[in-house]
Design an enzyme around this catalytic site. Sequence first.
Site, PDB file in Angstrom:
ATOM      1  N   ASN A  67       8.580 -25.414 -21.423  1.00  0.00           N
ATOM      2  CA  ASN A  67       7.698 -26.346 -22.143  1.00  0.00           C
ATOM      3  C   ASN A  67       7.289 -25.789 -23.497  1.00  0.00           C
ATOM      4  O   ASN A  67       7.311 -26.496 -24.513  1.00  0.00           O
ATOM      5  CB  ASN A  67       6.450 -26.639 -21.304  1.00  0.00           C
ATOM      6  CG  ASN A  67       6.759 -27.550 -20.125  1.00  0.00           C
ATOM      7  OD1 ASN A  67       7.810 -28.174 -20.062  1.00  0.00           O
ATOM      8  ND2 ASN A  67       5.848 -27.627 -19.168  1.00  0.00           N
ATOM      9  N   ASP A  96      -1.927 -23.086 -14.615  1.00  0.00           N
ATOM     10  CA  ASP A  96      -2.260 -21.823 -13.945  1.00  0.00           C
ATOM     11  C   ASP A  96      -3.073 -22.033 -12.672  1.00  0.00           C
ATOM     12  O   ASP A  96      -3.012 -21.219 -11.754  1.00  0.00           O
ATOM     13  CB  ASP A  96      -3.050 -20.909 -14.884  1.00  0.00           C
ATOM     14  CG  ASP A  96      -2.143 -20.064 -15.764  1.00  0.00           C
ATOM     15  OD1 ASP A  96      -0.942 -19.978 -15.445  1.00  0.00           O
ATOM     16  OD2 ASP A  96      -2.625 -19.486 -16.751  1.00  0.00           O
ATOM     17  N   ASP A 115       8.651  11.987  11.763  1.00  0.00           N
ATOM     18  CA  ASP A 115       8.720  12.910  12.888  1.00  0.00           C
ATOM     19  C   ASP A 115       8.794  12.055  14.151  1.00  0.00           C
ATOM     20  O   ASP A 115       8.479  10.866  14.136  1.00  0.00           O
ATOM     21  CB  ASP A 115       7.465  13.787  12.904  1.00  0.00           C
ATOM     22  CG  ASP A 115       7.592  14.954  13.872  1.00  0.00           C
ATOM     23  OD1 ASP A 115       8.646  15.074  14.521  1.00  0.00           O
ATOM     24  OD2 ASP A 115       6.636  15.737  13.978  1.00  0.00           O
ATOM     25  N   ASN A 143      -2.140 -24.925 -20.406  1.00  0.00           N
ATOM     26  CA  ASN A 143      -1.994 -23.602 -19.798  1.00  0.00           C
ATOM     27  C   ASN A 143      -2.971 -23.395 -18.645  1.00  0.00           C
ATOM     28  O   ASN A 143      -2.617 -22.880 -17.575  1.00  0.00           O
ATOM     29  CB  ASN A 143      -2.217 -22.536 -20.881  1.00  0.00           C
ATOM     30  CG  ASN A 143      -1.725 -21.173 -20.455  1.00  0.00           C
ATOM     31  OD1 ASN A 143      -0.675 -21.059 -19.844  1.00  0.00           O
ATOM     32  ND2 ASN A 143      -2.485 -20.138 -20.769  1.00  0.00           N
ATOM     33  N   ASP A 155       1.791  13.415   9.689  1.00  0.00           N
ATOM     34  CA  ASP A 155       0.371  13.599   9.982  1.00  0.00           C
ATOM     35  C   ASP A 155      -0.030  15.068  10.045  1.00  0.00           C
ATOM     36  O   ASP A 155      -1.142  15.399  10.414  1.00  0.00           O
ATOM     37  CB  ASP A 155      -0.001  12.920  11.301  1.00  0.00           C
ATOM     38  CG  ASP A 155       0.794  13.469  12.488  1.00  0.00           C
ATOM     39  OD1 ASP A 155       1.606  14.381  12.283  1.00  0.00           O
ATOM     40  OD2 ASP A 155       0.586  12.976  13.614  1.00  0.00           O
ATOM     41  N   ASP A 188       2.852  18.260   5.785  1.00  0.00           N
ATOM     42  CA  ASP A 188       3.520  17.010   5.400  1.00  0.00           C
ATOM     43  C   ASP A 188       3.086  16.480   4.033  1.00  0.00           C
ATOM     44  O   ASP A 188       3.691  15.527   3.524  1.00  0.00           O
ATOM     45  CB  ASP A 188       3.251  15.920   6.453  1.00  0.00           C
ATOM     46  CG  ASP A 188       4.033  16.160   7.742  1.00  0.00           C
ATOM     47  OD1 ASP A 188       5.110  16.766   7.658  1.00  0.00           O
ATOM     48  OD2 ASP A 188       3.566  15.740   8.808  1.00  0.00           O
TER      49      ASP A 188
END
Length: 847
Positions: free
Chosen positions: A660, A689, A331, A685, A592, A596
């Site tokens: 890998n 990570d 709006d 691993n 708002d 709506d």
Amino acid sequence: METRADQLQYFWQLSHDQAFDILSCDKKGLDETEAAKRLKAYGPNTIKVNRNSSTLLLFLSQFKSPVTLLLITAALLSAGLGDVADTIIILVIVLISSLLGFWQEKGAANAVRELLKMVQLHCTALRNGSVKEIPAEEVVPGDVIILSAGDIIPGDSLILESQELFVDEAAFTGETYPVEKDSCLLPAGTPLAKRKNSLFMGAHVISGKATTLVFRTGKETEFGKISAGLQLKAPDTDFERGVRKFGYMLMEITLLLVIIIFAVNVYLHKPVLDSFLFSLALAVGLTPQLLPAIISVNLATGARRMAKHQVIVKRLSSIENFGSMNILCSDKTGTITEGKVKLKDTLNIEGRHSDKVRQYAWLNASMQQGFHNPIDEAICAGYKGSSNSFIVQSEIPYDFIRKRLTVVVKNKAEYLAITKGALNVIVSICDRVETAEGKIIKIEDSRSSILQQYQQLSNAGYRTLGVAYKSADATRNFTHDDETELIFLGFVALFDPPRANVAGTIEKLNNLGVKLKIITGDNALVAKSLALQIGIKDPQVLTGSAIQKMSNSALFHKAPRTDIFAEVEPNQKERIIEILKKAGNSVGFMGDGINDAPALHSADVGISVNTAVDVAREAADIVLLSQGLDVLIEGIIEGRKTFTNTMKYIFMATSANFGNMFSMAGASLFLPFLPLLPKQILLTNLLTDFPEMTISTDRVDEINISTPQRWDLGFIRRFMILFGLLSSVFDYLTFGVLLLMLHAKEKEFQTGWFVESVISAILIVLVVRTRLPFFKSLPGKYLSIATLLILFFVLLLPLTPIILWFGFTRLPLTYYCWMLMIIVGYMLSAELAKRLFYRKMMKSAKK
């Protein structure tokens, strides 16, 4: 005889005195001490699960992967066969990985909980006879609640007083039109749809006002009972669906690989348990275990950054949708304009200033007790007349069907009904007009001049309302049916100036690839005038009446090319958004108002402001603490940063890690020993990570911010194949150096391969994290520190006693020289492949 429990259950049959007696309260409401006791007894007024008690479940969820559970089971089986040391190491690594994920997700959840407190819903209650705003979650049985238009009903309640009260109960009855409510007595067996003296939690007030007594809260409400049988999770976003499909894709590849590797190793007469553990550890290495934690942390970090820019995220997954948004529907009031409506003038039917019109408009605006709005505030602020001798008698509140507000007032001489509203509506209920000289004539003689005056005011950019009146009958109540045969008095001209620099803000949105579309109930002439003021050249306007006549296919072609949707009915907003979404757009809607909520639900991103009515804030995914499009721009940028950083982890998981693990699977087929032991795979691993956990703080290139970002599984698949295969090429070069140049035995091979795979995996991150040459886009501080820490740890590991725990050994210096050449070659090749990959992608996008 009815018991107390029956009376509580069928409260709509009770008189007001009975209701107060059974709840041990009165019309003044509860005192604070009693309210606190009841809150403790009944619990918070919410149907949501109490997340504070789910810490243990969050920790246990880190082990929910079937692959992880199988690995733990196999490790315990290995311990039963005597290999206790390896079992302990495997379990410790799994525990550390899980603790890291738990810590990250727990911190993210706590951060989001604190942010949501900033946009908590409140309601107006009587406590000790005084009006007080309290959080909706603190409402208890016995509370007296005051409701007005736009309020969400906080609990199942009995109406004590009401005035022209209409409520949306579609969630309970399926009725699309507002239901009229009033205070009365009903039989105990009255079905829910006909309980006109009751209000239910989750419904919301469309118009009118009421005072109610709360009987049920939380899960005991009708809404709570319905919700208990439903899945309350909101529909997945495109990003959530994409992540899930990505996970399924990796799991399918992993499962196929594990079965093949295990079968071949058994066929080659390698130990069955070792082969099984190796296959499972390989599966753990291939599975992006940290992906849920990485996503949670990225989203929570993005939410915190957005909060600094006055943007509060209610639903974390909507951040990515915010970043992918390419159309914003809004709006004009408060976003494009200042949201501070000002009175320009009050005019008679000849277009000249009229004090009488101003006085009547002021009486209507100042004496209404319904929904407070900027228009009435502007009229009151603009009135400088004499003191008021009128007393309000009754009112018919504004609603979106009638589009008018009527107030009945009286003084010693007059008893009047004064109506104000949309001009066409006001003209349609008038049969006479009052001239500048005070004469009353038939409206047919002036209708064309009224509409001409209205068009002139609209062309000048003024929002124009009509004012009418009639003498009312003091002996009976004034109702909807009496809003006829009024006398048209004149015009109220209002204006809401554009925000400063709004044209520049809209240009910034365009530069970010976001097209603004205005959806307004104002007439087309006012909306077009505003569009020209803010720099939209030759704006394309589509009116609500034209939309009504269009088929969906016609609107599908017209809507994307339209700049302004004017004179739009509330139910048309949702249709416009759905059509834009079907056209392949990611659509945000900013609203708002009371009407709506459906559009906010329908949009990919529902955006509201903290000053919006309850129903709009509850429906929104994102709430702004201040109005204006400039705030949204910062939110869009943060959304794109969050999306980009999340994708970086996926790129990492599909390049070095995947390559890998794929290489290891292949190597296990021709080596007489396992290329890495299960515990060594898990350590690899874990170490690769670790730097990726800092990805949420990484820098994001301008190229990723300048255009909407959307999930593309096909793109990820192509990326994985290219960079996974490239990684494997250099892995096999490493195998060649170890076997042919250094003649490595089992421990030397495993140690050399471990060092190279970890270092190459953490360094390739620097290449795949950016589309630019890696030396032109440096990583963030925390990613750099984490990468260096792991690099030094891996290089120093063979010199420490830890190597004995994992079955490693020391390596000759010549290996490190070979490894350096391989990694440098890998990074340069990856940089070249990346450049060719994105160049081809750009060409494909242009076709």
